[in-house]
Design a protein around this motif. Structure first.
Motif, PDB file in Angstrom:
ATOM      1  N   THR A  56      23.561  -1.696 -34.835  1.00 60.90           N
ATOM      2  CA  THR A  56      22.627  -0.766 -35.465  1.00 60.90           C
ATOM      3  C   THR A  56      23.347   0.534 -35.808  1.00 60.90           C
ATOM      4  O   THR A  56      24.134   1.036 -35.000  1.00 60.90           O
ATOM      5  CB  THR A  56      21.458  -0.465 -34.492  1.00 60.90           C
ATOM      6  OG1 THR A  56      20.761  -1.680 -34.243  1.00 60.90           O
ATOM      7  CG2 THR A  56      20.508   0.558 -35.058  1.00 60.90           C
ATOM      8  N   PRO A  57      23.079   1.088 -36.998  1.00 53.48           N
ATOM      9  CA  PRO A  57      23.645   2.403 -37.308  1.00 53.48           C
ATOM     10  C   PRO A  57      23.248   3.413 -36.230  1.00 53.48           C
ATOM     11  O   PRO A  57      22.100   3.443 -35.789  1.00 53.48           O
ATOM     12  CB  PRO A  57      23.017   2.756 -38.660  1.00 53.48           C
ATOM     13  CG  PRO A  57      22.725   1.429 -39.276  1.00 53.48           C
ATOM     14  CD  PRO A  57      22.305   0.541 -38.122  1.00 53.48           C
ATOM     15  N   GLY A  58      24.212   4.167 -35.776  1.00 51.05           N
ATOM     16  CA  GLY A  58      23.981   5.123 -34.699  1.00 51.05           C
ATOM     17  C   GLY A  58      24.441   4.640 -33.347  1.00 51.05           C
ATOM     18  O   GLY A  58      24.407   5.383 -32.377  1.00 51.05           O
ATOM     19  N   ASP A  66      22.809  10.600 -34.080  1.00 57.38           N
ATOM     20  CA  ASP A  66      21.400  10.958 -34.265  1.00 57.38           C
ATOM     21  C   ASP A  66      20.674  10.064 -35.260  1.00 57.38           C
ATOM     22  O   ASP A  66      19.531  10.339 -35.606  1.00 57.38           O
ATOM     23  CB  ASP A  66      21.294  12.420 -34.736  1.00 57.38           C
ATOM     24  CG  ASP A  66      21.713  13.390 -33.647  1.00 57.38           C
ATOM     25  OD1 ASP A  66      21.591  13.046 -32.460  1.00 57.38           O
ATOM     26  OD2 ASP A  66      22.164  14.497 -33.982  1.00 57.38           O
ATOM     27  N   ASP A  67      21.279   9.004 -35.718  1.00 56.91           N
ATOM     28  CA  ASP A  67      20.642   8.122 -36.698  1.00 56.91           C
ATOM     29  C   ASP A  67      19.327   7.586 -36.118  1.00 56.91           C
ATOM     30  O   ASP A  67      19.321   6.958 -35.056  1.00 56.91           O
ATOM     31  CB  ASP A  67      21.585   6.970 -37.043  1.00 56.91           C
ATOM     32  CG  ASP A  67      21.137   6.195 -38.258  1.00 56.91           C
ATOM     33  OD1 ASP A  67      19.956   5.785 -38.297  1.00 56.91           O
ATOM     34  OD2 ASP A  67      21.961   5.999 -39.161  1.00 56.91           O
ATOM     35  N   PRO A  68      18.200   7.802 -36.786  1.00 58.51           N
ATOM     36  CA  PRO A  68      16.904   7.378 -36.247  1.00 58.51           C
ATOM     37  C   PRO A  68      16.736   5.861 -36.141  1.00 58.51           C
ATOM     38  O   PRO A  68      15.877   5.389 -35.396  1.00 58.51           O
ATOM     39  CB  PRO A  68      15.889   7.963 -37.242  1.00 58.51           C
ATOM     40  CG  PRO A  68      16.649   8.217 -38.481  1.00 58.51           C
ATOM     41  CD  PRO A  68      18.070   8.500 -38.065  1.00 58.51           C
ATOM     42  N   LEU A 125      16.932   4.619 -32.490  1.00 57.74           N
ATOM     43  CA  LEU A 125      15.729   4.715 -31.656  1.00 57.74           C
ATOM     44  C   LEU A 125      14.705   3.645 -32.022  1.00 57.74           C
ATOM     45  O   LEU A 125      14.009   3.129 -31.147  1.00 57.74           O
ATOM     46  CB  LEU A 125      15.123   6.114 -31.770  1.00 57.74           C
ATOM     47  CG  LEU A 125      16.016   7.239 -31.250  1.00 57.74           C
ATOM     48  CD1 LEU A 125      15.347   8.589 -31.477  1.00 57.74           C
ATOM     49  CD2 LEU A 125      16.359   7.046 -29.782  1.00 57.74           C
ATOM     50  N   ALA A 126      14.634   3.288 -33.296  1.00 48.79           N
ATOM     51  CA  ALA A 126      13.708   2.244 -33.716  1.00 48.79           C
ATOM     52  C   ALA A 126      14.103   0.880 -33.143  1.00 48.79           C
ATOM     53  O   ALA A 126      13.232   0.053 -32.845  1.00 48.79           O
ATOM     54  CB  ALA A 126      13.646   2.182 -35.242  1.00 48.79           C
ATOM     55  N   PRO A 137      13.576  -0.383 -28.368  1.00 45.87           N
ATOM     56  CA  PRO A 137      12.638  -1.175 -27.541  1.00 45.87           C
ATOM     57  C   PRO A 137      13.016  -2.660 -27.430  1.00 45.87           C
ATOM     58  O   PRO A 137      12.968  -3.226 -26.335  1.00 45.87           O
ATOM     59  CB  PRO A 137      11.297  -0.978 -28.247  1.00 45.87           C
ATOM     60  CG  PRO A 137      11.424   0.361 -28.910  1.00 45.87           C
ATOM     61  CD  PRO A 137      12.861   0.418 -29.378  1.00 45.87           C
ATOM     62  N   ALA A 138      13.390  -3.281 -28.533  1.00 45.94           N
ATOM     63  CA  ALA A 138      13.786  -4.700 -28.480  1.00 45.94           C
ATOM     64  C   ALA A 138      15.061  -4.865 -27.654  1.00 45.94           C
ATOM     65  O   ALA A 138      15.199  -5.836 -26.899  1.00 45.94           O
ATOM     66  CB  ALA A 138      13.985  -5.247 -29.885  1.00 45.94           C
ATOM     67  N   HIS A 139      15.980  -3.923 -27.793  1.00 47.20           N
ATOM     68  CA  HIS A 139      17.222  -3.958 -27.016  1.00 47.20           C
ATOM     69  C   HIS A 139      16.915  -3.864 -25.522  1.00 47.20           C
ATOM     70  O   HIS A 139      17.452  -4.630 -24.720  1.00 47.20           O
ATOM     71  CB  HIS A 139      18.121  -2.808 -27.476  1.00 47.20           C
ATOM     72  CG  HIS A 139      19.284  -2.538 -26.594  1.00 47.20           C
ATOM     73  ND1 HIS A 139      20.311  -3.441 -26.415  1.00 47.20           N
ATOM     74  CD2 HIS A 139      19.594  -1.450 -25.848  1.00 47.20           C
ATOM     75  CE1 HIS A 139      21.208  -2.919 -25.586  1.00 47.20           C
ATOM     76  NE2 HIS A 139      20.793  -1.723 -25.231  1.00 47.20           N
ATOM     77  N   ARG A 140      16.049  -2.946 -25.157  1.00 44.54           N
ATOM     78  CA  ARG A 140      15.720  -2.792 -23.733  1.00 44.54           C
ATOM     79  C   ARG A 140      14.995  -4.015 -23.182  1.00 44.54           C
ATOM     80  O   ARG A 140      15.197  -4.389 -22.019  1.00 44.54           O
ATOM     81  CB  ARG A 140      14.920  -1.519 -23.518  1.00 44.54           C
ATOM     82  CG  ARG A 140      15.798  -0.295 -23.650  1.00 44.54           C
ATOM     83  CD  ARG A 140      15.083   0.960 -23.267  1.00 44.54           C
ATOM     84  NE  ARG A 140      16.015   2.085 -23.210  1.00 44.54           N
ATOM     85  CZ  ARG A 140      15.632   3.328 -23.018  1.00 44.54           C
ATOM     86  NH1 ARG A 140      14.357   3.621 -22.860  1.00 44.54           N
ATOM     87  NH2 ARG A 140      16.532   4.292 -22.975  1.00 44.54           N
ATOM     88  N   ALA A 141      14.180  -4.660 -24.001  1.00 48.06           N
ATOM     89  CA  ALA A 141      13.529  -5.903 -23.560  1.00 48.06           C
ATOM     90  C   ALA A 141      14.586  -6.973 -23.286  1.00 48.06           C
ATOM     91  O   ALA A 141      14.493  -7.701 -22.294  1.00 48.06           O
ATOM     92  CB  ALA A 141      12.532  -6.376 -24.610  1.00 48.06           C
ATOM     93  N   ARG A 142      15.587  -7.050 -24.136  1.00 47.71           N
ATOM     94  CA  ARG A 142      16.676  -8.011 -23.931  1.00 47.71           C
ATOM     95  C   ARG A 142      17.458  -7.684 -22.662  1.00 47.71           C
ATOM     96  O   ARG A 142      17.836  -8.584 -21.905  1.00 47.71           O
ATOM     97  CB  ARG A 142      17.605  -8.027 -25.152  1.00 47.71           C
ATOM     98  CG  ARG A 142      18.761  -8.977 -25.033  1.00 47.71           C
ATOM     99  CD  ARG A 142      18.303 -10.424 -24.946  1.00 47.71           C
ATOM    100  NE  ARG A 142      19.464 -11.293 -24.818  1.00 47.71           N
ATOM    101  CZ  ARG A 142      19.533 -12.303 -23.969  1.00 47.71           C
ATOM    102  NH1 ARG A 142      18.523 -12.633 -23.217  1.00 47.71           N
ATOM    103  NH2 ARG A 142      20.639 -13.031 -23.899  1.00 47.71           N
TER     104      ARG A 142
END
Length: 88
Positions: free
Chosen positions: A69-71, A10-12, A15-16, A19-24
Motif C-alpha cells: 500500500t502507498p505509505g 502520511d499517505d491516507p 490508514l484505509a 483494518p483489513a491488515h490488522r484482521a489478518r
C-alpha cells in the motif's frame, strides 16, 4: 524468527488499508505465526516478529496487500535468534 520493520508516510491510503491488515495479523497471531506486532509510539512505522521461515514469510507478505500500500514500506526484514522467550 524473522523481524519486519515498516516505515510509514502520511499517505491516507495506508490508514484505509489498516483494518483489513490488522484482521489478518489477528489470524496470524491465533495461528502462532505472529509473535508480536505494533506501531512505533510516533506512528512512523511498526515492528512485527514472525515465527516462521523465509518462504512462509514471503507468502504472508504477498497475501496481505498492506505491505504494498502507498505509505507503507518494508525497511528491515531479517532473521532474529532470541536467547530466550517468555515461554521458554
Amino acid at each position: 524468527m524473522i523481524v519486519v520493520e515498516l516505515v510509514f508516510t502520511d499517505d491516507p491510503r495506508r490508514l484505509a488499508a489498516r483494518p483489513a491488515h490488522r484482521a489478518r495479523l489477528t489470524e496470524l497471531r491465533a495461528a502462532g505465526v505472529l509473535v508480536l506486532a505494533g506501531p512505533w509510539a510516533d506512528d512512523s512505522g511498526a515492528l512485527l516478529l514472525f515465527d516462521c521461515d523465509e518462504p512462509a514469510l514471503a507468502e504472508i507478505l504477498a497475501a496481505d496487500p498492506y505491505y504494498r500500500t502507498p505509505g507503507v514500506s518494508i525497511r528491515v526484514r531479517r532473521e532474529y535468534s532470541p536467547l530466550w522467550t517468555l515461554t521458554s
